[in-house]
Design an enzyme around this catalytic site. Structure first.
Site, mmCIF file in Angstrom:
data_model
loop_
_atom_site.group_PDB
_atom_site.id
_atom_site.type_symbol
_atom_site.label_atom_id
_atom_site.label_comp_id
_atom_site.label_asym_id
_atom_site.label_seq_id
_atom_site.Cartn_x
_atom_site.Cartn_y
_atom_site.Cartn_z
ATOM 1 N N GLN A 115 54.611 42.593 39.815
ATOM 2 C CA GLN A 115 54.835 41.590 38.756
ATOM 3 C C GLN A 115 56.126 40.814 39.036
ATOM 4 O OE1 GLN A 115 52.459 41.186 36.495
ATOM 5 N NE2 GLN A 115 51.420 42.957 37.347
ATOM 6 N N TYR A 171 49.258 50.443 37.039
ATOM 7 C CA TYR A 171 47.991 49.681 37.254
ATOM 8 C C TYR A 171 48.077 48.243 36.775
ATOM 9 C CZ TYR A 171 46.462 51.573 32.568
ATOM 10 O OH TYR A 171 46.336 51.936 31.269
ATOM 11 N N GLU A 172 47.024 47.501 37.131
ATOM 12 C CA GLU A 172 46.956 46.057 36.865
ATOM 13 C C GLU A 172 48.121 45.311 37.538
ATOM 14 O OE1 GLU A 172 44.209 44.648 35.650
ATOM 15 O OE2 GLU A 172 45.235 42.805 36.173
ATOM 16 N N GLY A 173 48.414 45.734 38.795
ATOM 17 C CA GLY A 173 49.544 45.180 39.531
ATOM 18 C C GLY A 173 50.795 45.952 39.145
#
Ligand code: FAD
Length: 560
Positions: A433, A426-428
């Site tokens: 990234q 999650y969060e990319g």
């Protein structure tokens, strides 16, 4: 087994003072009243709260997940009380502005405190983590009226926040969001479905403020047509808004964190939503808080590395085989030293980024602000991806040290492995990234972000100049700069090929940064950060990885 937790406060203070020059942060205008002693006192109190309130409900939260009944969620046993204690102690507002009731402490400190919450109970810690993201969005882009209305209660923790981006067809591709927002006078009617919403429903507080990405009627297609809305669970007049949890996910880990499918407008014309800023600017707004949110998830990786290390060390000291404790065997020493060296490296990388966030916001010199922003931009994807990879790897090493006892659930070490896995997604995702580092950070402003990183690393190498590794690190940095130039060109000349080595590039940078950190640590007079043997071991085993990543990238690019 019952877990023990001792926060690495001595190590953290030594990182602040001996590596990161915390005085530079404490001399910034908003932080001048804080002293190193006060920081130490905050960290000591946080350790106490984490070990006394959060740790005891970590394993029970894993065994007894939150349940959904009649649109309402009942969280795991003890979680609601712990949350009340958490906000009563003011922990929710650590980094936020005093004008909204926050403690106004630097991100450098808040990051260390958040690490303690996640080490002792990652599932619980996600609730304040998400609220933090929502607070930052509103602080940066909300109207004065919205700030007045929501921030005091969210900073105190009386209300929590969520981030509602993901839909079944819109995961990494956030531009595919299809939730609709139809204007109706002062507000919008929101209809659609969001999935995987962390703490999308719970019983901690009497209101939840959802930050929702949706598309207005005439919005352009793709990422340019996304707007950001505030959708409260309860409206100002006390009535229930038309947003509800229809199910909770059954997950591999973080069982104590309710992950909800939310529907908007199921019972009528749509949930009431209030536009933040301007229409079609939603993704731009999200980007402004991404550095902090990605840092926060990277810190979850550090937390998992620390937690699994502590449990593995304790077990290895007690477990005997062949008449001796297993921590006497070279292969077990190798694993423990490896975990320790990585945890230190990841912690320092994360704190360096946190310091950069403080500096880029508050330094009086615009040039330094710009340079720190560029440095943070470069560091963040590495911190997010590498620390979370490390958290999972470290948990796996811990399972190995526990042997068969690690694989069975009773000992509980398997929980670290299961909990740690999500942070890579999650969060990319970590792949996203790597692409962010390669295709955005290397390219924008003609490579300013890389130059800021290179200058920072050069300074670190110089501080420890004359050390055993100075020449090798200097030469590696030159090679990395050369390969970075080649890759920047490849991003436009052969984007597919460049993308295929994005992860190798990220790993190369992370390994190199870790080596630069440990060559400083190994030369310190004391061993507060870690033993010299641990730093030595890190350098001996990690330097060749930098060289090997360089070779991989060169060989693949040579086929251009
Ligand atoms: C427990 C949990 C909690 C969550 N909490 C929240 C929350 O609070 N709010 C919220 O909005 N979302 C939340 N999410 C959603 C999470 O952010 C997404 O799962 C994540 O962004 C990945 O999206 P996806 O699952 O659709 O995977 P996909 O996007 O389908 O990705 C699958 C794979 O393809 C790769 N991939 C996809 N696109 C590309 C590309 N362009 N380049 C290279 N590789 C690519 C990915 O790296 C990944 O390996 C949560 C998810 C979980 C499981």
């Amino acid at each position: 087994m019952t877990w023990q937790y001792h926060a690495p406060v001595v190590q953290i203070m030594a990182i602040y003072q001996e590596l990161l020059r915390v005085d530079e942060v404490l001399s910034l205008p908003p932080y001048q009243e804080f002293s190193p002693d006060l920081l130490q006192a905050v960290l000591d109190e946080a350790e106490k709260f984490a070990s006394e309130q959060l740790l005891p409900i970590n394993q029970s939260g894993d065994k007894t997940p939150a349940v959904l009944k009649d649109d309402e969620v009942m969280t795991s046993p003890g979680f609601k009380d712990a949350y009340q204690a958490f906000i009563a102690n003011g922990w929710n507002g650590v980094p936020f502005a005093p004008e909204y009731g926050g403690q106004g402490l630097p991100w450098l400190v808040s990051t260390a405190v958040s690490e303690m919450w996640s080490t002792t109970n990652m599932a619980f810690a996600l609730c304040p983590l998400l609220t933090q993201g929502a607070i930052e969005l509103l602080s940066a882009h909300g109207s004065d009226e919205q700030k007045e209305q929501y921030l005091p209660k969210m900073v105190s923790g009386q209300w929590t926040g969520t981030m509602c981006l993901t839909e079944p067809q819109a995961g990494s591709d956030v531009g595919a969001v299809a939730t609709k927002a139809i204007k109706e006078g002062e507000y919008y009617r929101i209809t659609g479905q969001k999935i995987y919403i962390t703490y999308g429903e719970h019983d901690f507080t009497d209101n939840i403020i959802h930050m929702v990405l949706a598309r207005t009627k005439e919005a352009p297609a793709g990422s340019k047509g996304i707007s950001l809305f505030i959708v409260p669970k309860f409206l100002e007049d006390g009535s229930r808004n038309d947003v509800k949890a229809v199910s909770l996910e059954h997950k591999l880990g973080i069982h104590g964190s309710p992950t909800a499918v939310l529907t908007f407008g199921d019972d009528g014309d749509g949930a009431l939503g209030y536009l933040v800023g301007e229409e079609n600017q939603g993704l731009k707004y999200m980007f402004t808080m991404m550095n902090n949110a990605r840092l926060a998830v990277g810190v979850e990786g550090v937390a998992m590395a620390e937690g699994s290390l502590q449990q593995a060390k304790a077990y290895a000291a007690e477990r005997t085989q062949g008449g001796v404790a297993i921590n006497q065997y070279p292969d077990v020493i190798r694993m423990i030293q490896g975990m320790e060296g990585e945890a230190v490296a990841c912690r320092v990388m994360a704190y360096l980024a946190a310091k950069g966030i403080d500096m880029m916001h508050h330094h009086p010199d615009q040039e330094i602000k710009n340079k720190q922003l560029a440095l943070v931009d470069f560091l963040i994807p590495m911190v997010k991806a590498h620390s979370t990879d490390t958290g999972f790897w470290s948990a796996s090493e811990a399972v190995q040290i526990f042997g068969g006892m690690g694989y069975i659930e009773e000992t509980g070490i398997a929980q670290y492995l299961r909990d740690a896995r999500i942070a890579m997604i999650y969060e990319g995702t970590n792949g996203i990234q790597a692409m962010d580092l390669l295709a955005r950070k290397l390219v924008v402003n003609d490579g300013l972000a890389y130059r800021a990183y290179r200058d920072e690393m050069q300074q670190w190498i110089e501080v420890a100049s004359g050390g055993k590794w100075t020449l090798e690190l200097t030469s590696l940095l030159e090679q990395i700069s050369g390969i970075t130039d080649n890759l920047r060109q490849a991003v436009s000349a052969a984007p597919e090929k460049a993308a295929s080595v994005a992860y190798d590039y990220l790993q190369m940078i992370a390994c190199f940064t870790g080596c630069v950190i440990h060559q400083r640590v190994v030369l310190l007079a004391d061993e507060k950060i870690c033993s010299k043997a641990t730093s030595h071991n890190f350098l001996i085993r990690t330097l060749p990885k930098v060289a090997s990543n360089i070779t991989i990238i060169q060989n693949i690019l040579a086929e251009l």
